[in-house]
Scaffold this motif. Structure first.
Motif, PDB file in Angstrom:
ATOM      1  N   VAL A  20      16.979  19.232   1.061  1.00 23.48           N
ATOM      2  CA  VAL A  20      16.626  19.658  -0.304  1.00 23.48           C
ATOM      3  C   VAL A  20      15.199  19.193  -0.620  1.00 23.48           C
ATOM      4  O   VAL A  20      14.381  19.958  -1.147  1.00 23.48           O
ATOM      5  CB  VAL A  20      17.628  19.096  -1.338  1.00 23.48           C
ATOM      6  CG1 VAL A  20      17.084  19.197  -2.758  1.00 23.48           C
ATOM      7  CG2 VAL A  20      18.962  19.814  -1.222  1.00 23.48           C
ATOM      8  N   HIS A  21      14.900  17.948  -0.282  1.00 27.51           N
ATOM      9  CA  HIS A  21      13.560  17.426  -0.529  1.00 27.51           C
ATOM     10  C   HIS A  21      12.514  18.196   0.275  1.00 27.51           C
ATOM     11  O   HIS A  21      11.460  18.571  -0.249  1.00 27.51           O
ATOM     12  CB  HIS A  21      13.481  15.935  -0.199  1.00 27.51           C
ATOM     13  CG  HIS A  21      12.089  15.396  -0.312  1.00 27.51           C
ATOM     14  ND1 HIS A  21      11.434  15.277  -1.522  1.00 27.51           N
ATOM     15  CD2 HIS A  21      11.212  14.978   0.636  1.00 27.51           C
ATOM     16  CE1 HIS A  21      10.219  14.802  -1.317  1.00 27.51           C
ATOM     17  NE2 HIS A  21      10.055  14.616  -0.019  1.00 27.51           N
ATOM     18  N   TRP A  71      11.908  21.585  -1.214  1.00 24.83           N
ATOM     19  CA  TRP A  71      11.102  21.402  -2.421  1.00 24.83           C
ATOM     20  C   TRP A  71       9.636  21.168  -2.047  1.00 24.83           C
ATOM     21  O   TRP A  71       8.735  21.779  -2.628  1.00 24.83           O
ATOM     22  CB  TRP A  71      11.649  20.220  -3.234  1.00 24.83           C
ATOM     23  CG  TRP A  71      10.757  19.821  -4.361  1.00 24.83           C
ATOM     24  CD1 TRP A  71      10.728  20.354  -5.620  1.00 24.83           C
ATOM     25  CD2 TRP A  71       9.726  18.821  -4.325  1.00 24.83           C
ATOM     26  NE1 TRP A  71       9.744  19.735  -6.366  1.00 24.83           N
ATOM     27  CE2 TRP A  71       9.123  18.794  -5.598  1.00 24.83           C
ATOM     28  CE3 TRP A  71       9.266  17.947  -3.343  1.00 24.83           C
ATOM     29  CZ2 TRP A  71       8.080  17.933  -5.906  1.00 24.83           C
ATOM     30  CZ3 TRP A  71       8.226  17.087  -3.658  1.00 24.83           C
ATOM     31  CH2 TRP A  71       7.645  17.079  -4.925  1.00 24.83           C
ATOM     32  N   GLY A  76       7.801  24.226  -0.858  1.00 25.11           N
ATOM     33  CA  GLY A  76       7.488  25.066  -2.004  1.00 25.11           C
ATOM     34  C   GLY A  76       6.275  24.575  -2.767  1.00 25.11           C
ATOM     35  O   GLY A  76       5.390  25.355  -3.139  1.00 25.11           O
ATOM     36  N   ARG A  77       6.219  23.265  -3.013  1.00 24.81           N
ATOM     37  CA  ARG A  77       5.088  22.700  -3.746  1.00 24.81           C
ATOM     38  C   ARG A  77       3.787  22.873  -2.959  1.00 24.81           C
ATOM     39  O   ARG A  77       2.766  23.258  -3.513  1.00 24.81           O
ATOM     40  CB  ARG A  77       5.309  21.209  -4.053  1.00 24.81           C
ATOM     41  CG  ARG A  77       6.347  20.928  -5.093  1.00 24.81           C
ATOM     42  CD  ARG A  77       5.953  21.534  -6.434  1.00 24.81           C
ATOM     43  NE  ARG A  77       7.011  21.399  -7.401  1.00 24.81           N
ATOM     44  CZ  ARG A  77       7.963  22.292  -7.616  1.00 24.81           C
ATOM     45  NH1 ARG A  77       8.012  23.386  -6.901  1.00 24.81           N
ATOM     46  NH2 ARG A  77       8.881  22.091  -8.534  1.00 24.81           N
ATOM     47  N   ASP A 118      18.401  13.911  -5.221  1.00 22.71           N
ATOM     48  CA  ASP A 118      18.679  14.864  -4.139  1.00 22.71           C
ATOM     49  C   ASP A 118      20.097  14.694  -3.609  1.00 22.71           C
ATOM     50  O   ASP A 118      20.777  15.678  -3.296  1.00 22.71           O
ATOM     51  CB  ASP A 118      17.660  14.702  -3.011  1.00 22.71           C
ATOM     52  CG  ASP A 118      16.263  15.149  -3.418  1.00 22.71           C
ATOM     53  OD1 ASP A 118      16.135  15.978  -4.346  1.00 22.71           O
ATOM     54  OD2 ASP A 118      15.295  14.663  -2.811  1.00 22.71           O
ATOM     55  N   THR A 161      22.532  16.342  -5.998  1.00 21.37           N
ATOM     56  CA  THR A 161      22.496  17.794  -5.832  1.00 21.37           C
ATOM     57  C   THR A 161      23.345  18.204  -4.629  1.00 21.37           C
ATOM     58  O   THR A 161      24.171  19.119  -4.717  1.00 21.37           O
ATOM     59  CB  THR A 161      21.044  18.289  -5.653  1.00 21.37           C
ATOM     60  OG1 THR A 161      20.309  17.975  -6.834  1.00 21.37           O
ATOM     61  CG2 THR A 161      20.989  19.782  -5.394  1.00 21.37           C
TER      62      THR A 161
END
Length: 93
Positions: A29-30, A33, A36-37, A72, A75
């Motif tokens: 998940v991290h 993310w 994406g960033r 995270d 989630t």
């Protein structure tokens, strides 16, 4: 007004195998993310600055502060519980 209504998974108990999977999902998940960033032009910085697009969280998962790892993990944990509560079976093959 928006009122979140997550599915109640409080009665779901995950197996040890799925609990172990939680950490791997949290790390992924991290990483998703972070990809994406980075694709949006964000870079590592000492503090979060929306205008400069810097964040101190663009580091490997193991270097995150524990509070960020917990976010995270939660989630991942709640997602696994939701999948099980919807009647799906997760098994390693």
């Amino acid at each position: 007004m928006y009122e979140p209504k997550p599915i109640d998974t409080s009665e779901i108990v995950l197996s040890e195998e799925l609990l172990e999977l939680t950490e791997k999902i949290a790390e992924n998940v991290h990483d998703v993310w972070a990809v994406g960033r980075i694709s949006e032009g964000w870079t590592y910085g000492d503090g979060k600055d929306v205008d400069k697009k810097t964040t101190p969280l663009l580091v490997p998962y193991e270097e995150l502060p524990e509070r960020e790892k917990e976010y995270d993990r939660n989630t991942a944990f709640e997602t696994l519980k939701l999948v099980v509560s919807l009647g799906y079976k997760i098994e390693k093959i």
